[in-house]
Design a protein around this motif. Sequence first.
Motif, PDB file in Angstrom:
ATOM      1  N   PHE A  35      25.912 -70.472 -26.052  1.00 43.38           N
ATOM      2  CA  PHE A  35      24.715 -69.758 -26.480  1.00 43.38           C
ATOM      3  C   PHE A  35      24.500 -68.459 -25.702  1.00 43.38           C
ATOM      4  O   PHE A  35      23.406 -67.892 -25.750  1.00 43.38           O
ATOM      5  CB  PHE A  35      23.477 -70.646 -26.306  1.00 43.38           C
ATOM      6  N   ARG A  38      23.186 -65.860 -27.969  1.00 40.08           N
ATOM      7  CA  ARG A  38      22.230 -66.334 -28.974  1.00 40.08           C
ATOM      8  C   ARG A  38      20.806 -65.966 -28.560  1.00 40.08           C
ATOM      9  O   ARG A  38      20.509 -65.777 -27.388  1.00 40.08           O
ATOM     10  CB  ARG A  38      22.322 -67.847 -29.144  1.00 40.08           C
ATOM     11  N   VAL A  41      17.136 -70.492 -30.957  1.00 40.80           N
ATOM     12  CA  VAL A  41      17.800 -71.791 -31.056  1.00 40.80           C
ATOM     13  C   VAL A  41      16.831 -72.839 -31.600  1.00 40.80           C
ATOM     14  O   VAL A  41      15.708 -72.983 -31.110  1.00 40.80           O
ATOM     15  CB  VAL A  41      18.331 -72.245 -29.682  1.00 40.80           C
ATOM     16  N   LEU A  62      16.990 -66.672 -24.624  1.00 43.79           N
ATOM     17  CA  LEU A  62      16.743 -67.167 -25.970  1.00 43.79           C
ATOM     18  C   LEU A  62      15.400 -67.880 -26.074  1.00 43.79           C
ATOM     19  O   LEU A  62      14.783 -68.237 -25.073  1.00 43.79           O
ATOM     20  CB  LEU A  62      17.878 -68.090 -26.420  1.00 43.79           C
ATOM     21  N   ASP A 110      19.742 -68.323 -34.888  1.00 42.07           N
ATOM     22  CA  ASP A 110      21.169 -68.005 -34.855  1.00 42.07           C
ATOM     23  C   ASP A 110      21.959 -69.064 -34.086  1.00 42.07           C
ATOM     24  O   ASP A 110      23.149 -68.885 -33.819  1.00 42.07           O
ATOM     25  CB  ASP A 110      21.429 -66.608 -34.279  1.00 42.07           C
ATOM     26  N   ALA A 111      21.302 -70.184 -33.740  1.00 32.11           N
ATOM     27  CA  ALA A 111      21.978 -71.307 -33.085  1.00 32.11           C
ATOM     28  C   ALA A 111      21.173 -72.570 -33.329  1.00 32.11           C
ATOM     29  O   ALA A 111      19.952 -72.522 -33.545  1.00 32.11           O
ATOM     30  CB  ALA A 111      22.139 -71.053 -31.599  1.00 32.11           C
ATOM     31  N   GLY A 141      26.880 -67.707 -36.157  1.00 28.37           N
ATOM     32  CA  GLY A 141      25.925 -68.676 -35.633  1.00 28.37           C
ATOM     33  C   GLY A 141      26.620 -69.880 -35.023  1.00 28.37           C
ATOM     34  O   GLY A 141      27.727 -70.251 -35.441  1.00 28.37           O
ATOM     35  N   ARG A 209      31.130 -72.930 -35.164  1.00 28.72           N
ATOM     36  CA  ARG A 209      30.706 -71.552 -35.395  1.00 28.72           C
ATOM     37  C   ARG A 209      30.768 -71.257 -36.889  1.00 28.72           C
ATOM     38  O   ARG A 209      31.753 -71.592 -37.551  1.00 28.72           O
ATOM     39  CB  ARG A 209      31.568 -70.556 -34.614  1.00 28.72           C
TER      40      ARG A 209
END
Length: 211
Positions: A35, A38, A41, A62, A110-111, A141, A209
Amino acid sequence: MHPFTPHPDTPAERPFSQACANNQAPILAVLEQAFADRRQVLEIGSGTGQHSVYMAPRLPQLVWQTSDLPEHHAGILAWHATQPAANLRAPLAFDLHSSSWPQTADGAFDAVFTSNTCHIVAWPLVERMFALVGAHLPTGGVFAVYGPFNYGGQFTSDSNRAFDAWLRQRDAASGIRDQEALQALGSLHGLELVQDHAMPANNRTLVFRQG
């Protein structure tokens, strides 16, 4: 999502899982890399809330968004109240049976991180989780999945075999999943397995991913 047990140093309103406490540092070591780039989350199945209060302040770049069934929110919020972090968000109601993909004011995720869910929920819900993640993560992602897994249809330890028997006695639809089945499920939804990390106590962290 291991069974929650009382702990003498934890107030009753905060549910406590010893297994969760034991695996936080090894999981963080994986997420620090997975991450690293990222920003938003989503944690699916935040459970006791212990992972969220541990991870969020140690991944300050994040926003960590918790989610779970509404009946678990009070426990998660109790942890947040005693260990707040600026990048930690209160839990969203999220049910793999019926919930649509969550939307927040922080922007698109994005995660995604999930811990000890695949062996607890029924396989159709595992399929729906992967479908939702695959449909909504942007290109690049990351989806990190922690838990025990079988390889080649075989248990990796006697303790995992015993745990699987306990799970199936409790709920016949649950049980330790095959890593190969999860990898195939990921591929079906555009999620490539890029890392498979060995973890303590015969667990793994699978990192997918979005292509």
